[in-house]
Structure formats: C-alpha cells, structure tokens
Design an enzyme around this catalytic site. Structure first.
Site, short mmCIF file in Angstrom:
data_model
loop_
_atom_site.label_atom_id
_atom_site.label_comp_id
_atom_site.label_asym_id
_atom_site.label_seq_id
_atom_site.Cartn_x
_atom_site.Cartn_y
_atom_site.Cartn_z
N ASN A 102 8.91 -17.48 1.43
CA ASN A 102 9.67 -16.47 0.70
C ASN A 102 10.93 -17.16 0.17
O ASN A 102 11.91 -17.32 0.89
CB ASN A 102 10.03 -15.30 1.61
CG ASN A 102 8.81 -14.51 2.02
OD1 ASN A 102 7.95 -14.20 1.19
ND2 ASN A 102 8.70 -14.16 3.29
N LYS B 208 3.94 -18.97 -2.51
CA LYS B 208 3.54 -17.60 -2.20
C LYS B 208 3.83 -16.77 -3.45
O LYS B 208 4.98 -16.63 -3.84
CB LYS B 208 4.32 -17.06 -1.00
CG LYS B 208 4.03 -15.61 -0.64
CD LYS B 208 4.86 -15.17 0.58
CE LYS B 208 4.60 -13.72 0.94
NZ LYS B 208 5.38 -13.30 2.14
N GLU C 149 3.95 -9.48 -1.34
CA GLU C 149 5.10 -8.89 -0.65
C GLU C 149 6.39 -9.04 -1.46
O GLU C 149 7.45 -9.38 -0.94
CB GLU C 149 5.25 -9.52 0.74
CG GLU C 149 4.02 -9.27 1.62
CD GLU C 149 4.14 -9.85 3.01
OE1 GLU C 149 3.53 -9.29 3.94
OE2 GLU C 149 4.85 -10.86 3.19
N ARG D 129 -6.69 -3.36 3.13
CA ARG D 129 -5.94 -4.63 3.04
C ARG D 129 -6.81 -5.82 3.43
O ARG D 129 -6.65 -6.91 2.87
CB ARG D 129 -4.71 -4.53 3.94
CG ARG D 129 -3.94 -5.82 4.11
CD ARG D 129 -2.62 -5.57 4.81
NE ARG D 129 -2.03 -6.80 5.32
CZ ARG D 129 -0.84 -6.86 5.90
NH1 ARG D 129 -0.12 -5.74 6.04
NH2 ARG D 129 -0.36 -8.00 6.35
N ASP E 40 -3.23 -10.50 9.31
CA ASP E 40 -1.93 -11.16 9.43
C ASP E 40 -1.72 -11.67 10.85
O ASP E 40 -0.83 -11.19 11.55
CB ASP E 40 -0.81 -10.19 9.04
CG ASP E 40 0.51 -10.89 8.83
OD1 ASP E 40 0.53 -12.12 8.69
OD2 ASP E 40 1.54 -10.19 8.79
N GLU F 51 -4.84 -21.60 7.46
CA GLU F 51 -3.48 -21.39 7.97
C GLU F 51 -3.52 -20.57 9.25
O GLU F 51 -4.14 -19.51 9.30
CB GLU F 51 -2.64 -20.67 6.91
CG GLU F 51 -1.20 -20.40 7.32
CD GLU F 51 -0.42 -19.68 6.24
OE1 GLU F 51 -0.21 -20.28 5.15
OE2 GLU F 51 -0.01 -18.52 6.45
N GLU G 254 4.58 -14.44 16.10
CA GLU G 254 5.05 -13.19 15.53
C GLU G 254 4.41 -11.97 16.20
O GLU G 254 5.10 -11.02 16.56
CB GLU G 254 4.78 -13.17 14.03
CG GLU G 254 5.21 -11.88 13.34
CD GLU G 254 4.95 -11.90 11.85
OE1 GLU G 254 5.21 -10.87 11.20
OE2 GLU G 254 4.50 -12.95 11.33
N GLU H 292 -3.88 -10.15 24.94
CA GLU H 292 -4.74 -9.20 24.23
C GLU H 292 -5.00 -7.97 25.09
O GLU H 292 -5.01 -6.83 24.58
CB GLU H 292 -6.06 -9.88 23.87
CG GLU H 292 -7.05 -8.97 23.14
CD GLU H 292 -8.36 -9.67 22.86
OE1 GLU H 292 -9.06 -9.25 21.91
OE2 GLU H 292 -8.70 -10.63 23.58
#
Length: 667
Positions: A199, A278, A282, A332, A361, A383, A389, A499
């Site tokens: 970003n 990118k 977003e 999505r 994501d 990736e 996160e 998980e």
C-alpha cells in the site's frame, strides 16, 4: 588479497536468532581452506574467520596445496557440473569436508549448510550431494511504511515493533542491523526483500525518485549476503511524481516515464530486483481506471524493467471491497480467478502474478487458490503470510510450516499434474514478520515461521518437521533432549490448536474488524468486505457449489471441483467454506457440526493450557529474557483462547438452540 567481510555486530540485547555464535563452534574449531574470489566469497571468508577467532580454528586462502590437510574446503570454481549461481555440492572423504559452488551465492549457501549440519559435517564419509533451490526467487515483502500511517502505524500488520528500515518519515540508518538481517535470511535461503509496503502512500512513492538513495543504502547493506532489494511502487506514480497527467499503461508518455524511472533505479542499484505492485485493490489505483486489463498494467512496468533484467511482481489480490452483504451471488473468493484466469498467456515473460495461497486472505484454514491451477502460461508466485495477521499476531504460538507445506504440496489437477510448489515458477513470497523488536519477530517462537518459510522456499517438498528440528538445533545449540522435546511439543501442533479455538471447519473471518485480533463472530457479517459465514437458526457456512451457490467450486479442475461440490465429499476442515449446512450435519469424523464446534473450542483451550505448562517447565533451560517473553505471550494466548471459546460456543448455542452433549458450560 581481498579483506574478509566482517560479520555484522548486533547491538547489545538483540537476539542472534538461529545464528548464535555457538552454532559456529564445529566449524570454528577446525582448519578451513577457502578458494575463489568475489564479494560473496569475502563474506564467506569473514564468517569462517570470525568463527575461527572465537573457537581456535584456522582459515587459509587459496594455498598451492602444500599446506594440506584441511578439515573443510570451501571452493568456488567451475567444475564438471554447472551448479548455477545458487547451487552447491558437498561431500566428505579422507577426513576432509568439501563444498564446491559455481557461483558466489552457492558458496555462501554451502557454508550455511555446513553450519546447519554442525558436527555431523565432519563425521564419517559422505558421498557427493548436490543442493539447488527449487525456486529461483524466495522473497520477503515488508509492509513497512516510511511515514507512520495514522491507522496502520509504522508497519502495517506488524507485530514485532517498528521497521528495520524506516522511522518517522525517514530512513532509520541502522544499517549494521539490516546487514545482520540479511545474514539471517541467507542462512535460511531467502534471497530477496521488498523494503516497503504494497500500500504505497505519498511519502513511499518518492522512494522511486528523490529518495532512491535511501533504498540504495539498504540494498548495499543486504548485498554482502546475496539478498537483492525490491521496491513497492504505486501504479499512479507518473501522476503523483510530476510526470504525465495520466497513468494509462498504453500511453507512450507513461511507458517512457516508467522506462526512465527504471533506468535511474538501476543506475543507483545495479542488482535491483524489480517492482511489487498492488493495483485496483482496496483503494489502490490501477489499470481499470483507464479501461485496461491487469496484463496491460503489468506489461507496461515489465517493459521498463526488462532491459535491466528486472521483474514486476503483480499481486492478484483484486476484489470488490464494497460488496453488498445482502447479495449472496457475489463471492470474494471468486475474484482473483475471475479477474486473472482469462488473461493467461498475456503477461510478459518478466511479469510475475503473485497469488495468495488461498482465495481469501491468509485465514487459518482455506482451500488453495484455484488461480494456481488455472494459468499454465503465466509465471506465478505463491504468497503466504508469515506475519500472523489472522493467526494470533505473534502473541499466540502458531507455527505455520504445516499449513504452508499442505498448500505447496497440493496438486491443482489432482494426481494428473504437478504440485503448487512446482507451479510457482515465479517464486515464493512471504509477508515478513520481522521488526525492530529485540527478538526480531516479537514472539521468540515466531522466528520459527520465518526460518521455515526460507527453507520451504528453497525446497517446497521438504518436511516441515525436519525444518523445525533444524531451527531448534541452530537457535538452541547443544540443547538437552528435554528442551528439544518441549519445543517440539509446543510448536508441532500449534497451528491446529489455534484453528480449534478460533474458526471452525474453514468458516474464517470471525475477528474484530480493523485490527483483526480476538473474536467477533459477526464482526464482518454485515460489512462491505465480502467475508461472511451466513449463520442462522438453521445452519452455517457459505454455499459455493456450482449447483446452488456462487459457483466458486467449479473454478477448480475436475478432480477437486467434484470433491468440493458436495457436502458429502468435501473435507471436514473446509466444509463451511464451501457449503451452508444444518447444525446437525454429520461430519466424516462422526460428529455433528455443532458438536464439533463445541468440542474443538474446548480442546483448543486445553491444548493451550498444556503448552503453557510445558513452557513453564523449561525455565531452567532457556535464557531468562527469552523465557519471560514467551511466558508473557502464552498468558495472553490463554486468555484470548478462553475468550474465543466462550464467545464462539455461546454464539452458536444461541443460534442453533442445540446444547453441548457433554454438558460443559456454554454461556
């Protein structure tokens, strides 16, 4: 005779991670000959000389053969077999261990191979082994901002302090630590770093022009360890930086602007790797604004980089983040395939499409992206996200090696084709989990994720459990068996433990909006981000079948499309990703969905309690500062796991009305 490159000196209090001095004792106590020339050979010389200084050995350069014998010979020279720039061979015969390499990086990697082997490198006889990386580019993307972002801070999704490169709008300048970082990366096989956030904001855009010297300084610090520097750029750079009034990738003036920009970069950094972009994602600008495709956009930058041997990494993370949550036909998960699969074969040879390993994501459990099986004529990079996160933000232990290994071993065409690790001709990339924290990754045990990524990127079919053993052996040299056993106990199953107490059966995204830490079952349920679980009184999950749902399952090749299409054949761990099912649906395990939710969340907390108990029992075997940091993080992990258990279980009890068959407390 060139001088050896000195080993970086870490500031006091900085953890040496998997390169503590003690790990070099077997090498440093012996007599070593180094043959060859070049800057990276001098780095090898510096490493050996430092080890010998510490442990009493001797290093000799380029003798005429009269000073033999040697315990170790490190030789860069042409041989009967071209090992490439990064490959090496090693063998042991007649009391001498020999490492040979055609290229300078190969000799460096061969040295670190000897360090990993420790005393085993100097025992017995060893027939010749050849080691080459299966993947040419093994890169870390730093989501580091130059200027502190008002929401995301100095490092976006960073959980290990500030940036190694930037601070408060300027270059940090602590280049010795950057060099030490390059050393850690070389020791696990990483060979490229992108030094700023994908970003790209106004300050960061200028790294391409008037602030390029700061990037060149970082590149110079990483270069002695064979790590090439990449830069994230904004698609709108020509407009933002005083060039043409348009960023249209087919406009001749725009293409000329990018060509000039690339030439300036390579004049300052001759071994520059390329750009990361990118776009149309977003809120970031992209070619859609001009009616152009992503192949048009990527190829414009690729053309600018091509004369210099550079590569553009174009991220496939493109989706509608302003989705109407009322519209169940929009999905999505479909977005990357829908945008990019029709463009297969249209990207330039030096354009790499960088695809997240899953379609959403970086969730704790999601299927492998169908894009990775749909574009055979395009260079693809896979990736993954080392920064945690959605997996505990380096406050929780969550060793991701098994998850990455599952993704890399996945065969998009079933048994008929290759695995993802073979498809990734464009490289393997991880979002870095490193910051300026004394332990590099905030949580000391999160270092295992960074190390594991590097080793899996070198050889995607490697056994992550073996790699974990390497990390333990290097990080805790001469560790007693009780410590090794304890470390394996708390790390091996930690992904599945996480998980269990968070997102069941592939449902995903039940997190607090924005910062993504901690439970909020409906946090994104009525949002524009396209991340829903659709729980109601009758059931839970997203219908992504071709017959009655969004059709996402049909994006896979026939073998997997048939598996995912039906709740009866879909793997339990992905059931709610692909299907909306009643709470009484019986899993392959024999449990109902609702009972699985209850049981797994209780089990996850119990396993966390046991891991904390094991760690507390290792206090006499671990350095006090490291033990205290991990113990503090474990206390937070246990608190958070209990919160996840109680909120998720209570939510689904209230939705379903079905009590826990074992009578445990659900609020």
């Amino acid at each position: 005779m060139p001088l050896p490159v000195p080993v970086p000196v870490l500031p006091e209090g900085i953890d040496p991670a998997w390169l503590p001095p003690e790990a070099f004792r077997p090498l440093g106590a012996r007599r070593t000959l180094i043959r060859g020339s070049g800057p990276l050979v001098e780095t090898v010389h510096g490493e050996v000389a430092d080890a010998c200084r510490r442990f009493g050995g001797e290093v000799v350069r380029d003798d005429d053969g009269t000073a033999a014998p040697y315990d170790l010979v490190l030789c860069r020279a042409a041989g009967p077999e071209d090992l490439g720039d990064e490959g090496f061979a090693w063998e042991r015969a007649d009391g001498t261990t020999t490492v040979t390499a055609s290229g300078p990086r190969g000799l460096l990697y061969g040295l670190f191979h000897v360090v990993r082997l420790g005393e085993d490198a100097f025992r017995g006889e060893q027939p010749r082994e050849v080691h080459r990386p299966a993947v040419a580019l093994r890169m870390l993307d730093h989501w580091d901002n130059v200027a502190v972002h008002p929401v995301m801070g100095q490092v976006e999704r960073g959980y290990a302090g500030g940036s190694l490169f930037w601070r408060d709008g300027r270059a940090r300048g602590e280049l010795e630590r950057v060099r030490a970082y390059g050393r850690l990366l070389a020791a696990c096989g990483v060979n490229a770093v992108c030094v700023n956030n994908v970003n790209v904001h106004a300050t960061e855009a200028r790294l391409l022009t008037d602030r390029l010297g700061e990037v060149a300084d970082i590149a110079a610090a990483l270069r002695p360890y064979g790590v090439r520097t990449h830069l994230s750029v904004t698609f709108a750079a020509p407009v933002l930086l005083g060039g043409p009034a348009t960023a249209d990738p087919l406009d001749a003036s725009v293409r000329a602007w990018w060509a000039d920009a690339a030439a300036r970069v390579y004049a300052a950094i001759p071994d520059f790797g390329g750009f990361v972009v990118k776009a149309d994602s977003e809120g970031q600008p992209g070619p859609f604004a001009y009616g152009r495709s992503h192949a048009d956009g990527a190829n414009a930058l690729a053309a600018a980089l091509a004369p210099h041997g550079g590569t553009v990494h174009w991220r496939a993370f493109v989706y509608d983040h302003r989705q109407d949550w009322r519209d169940r036909t929009t999905d999505r998960a479909r977005a990357a395939y829908d945008h990019f699969a029709p463009l297969d074969g249209e990207f330039a040879d030096n354009a790499v499409l960088q695809v997240k390993h899953g379609p959403m994501d970086f969730q704790v459990r999601e299927p492998v992206s169908p894009v990775l099986g749909a574009m055979p004529r395009t260079r693809l990079a896979v990736e993954v996200q080392a920064t945690q996160e959605y997996t505990g933000q380096q406050r929780h232990v969550c060793w991701l090696g098994p998850m990455w290994s599952e993704a890399l071993r996945f065969r998009p065409d079933g048994d008929a084709g290759g695995c993802v690790g073979e498809v990734a001709r464009g490289g393997l990339v991880a979002v870095s989990n490193v910051g300026d924290d004394p332990f590099w990754t905030g949580h000391p045990l999160a270092q295992a994720n960074l190390y594991t990524f590097g080793r899996l990127a070198w050889r995607p079919d490697d056994d992550p459990r073996r790699i974990l053993g390497e990390w333990i052996g290097l990080t805790f040299p001469s560790a007693p068996e009780r410590l090794v056993t304890g470390l394996r106990a708390v790390l091996h199953g930690s992904w599945r433990t996480y998980e269990k107490y968070t997102a069941p059966l592939g449902v995903g995204f039940m997190v607090q909006p924005g910062h993504h830490y901690g439970p909020s079952v409906d946090g994104y349920e009525y949002s524009p981000w396209g991340t829903y679980h659709f729980a109601d009184r009758d059931g839970v999950g997203v219908d992504r079948s071709a017959a009655t749902g969004t059709g996402y399952a049909a994006q896979y090749g026939t073998a997997w499309a048939e598996v995912y299409e039906s709740p009866g054949s879909c793997p339990d761990e992905l059931l709610l990703f692909f299907h909306h099912v009643p709470y009484g649906h019986v899993l392959h395990s024999g449990k109902t969905v609702i009972q699985h939710i209850y049981d797994s969340h209780f089990e996850g907390v119990e396993e966390t309690e046991e891991a904390l108990r094991v760690w507390e029992g290792l206090a006499d075997l671990v350095a006090p500062a490291r033990h205290a940091r991990v113990a503090e993080r474990y206390a937070e992990q246990l608190r958070s796991a209990r919160e996840w258990r109680d909120q998720v279980n209570s939510y689904f009890l209230r939705k379903s009305g079905v009590p826990d068959e074992r009578g445990r407390t659900v609020y």
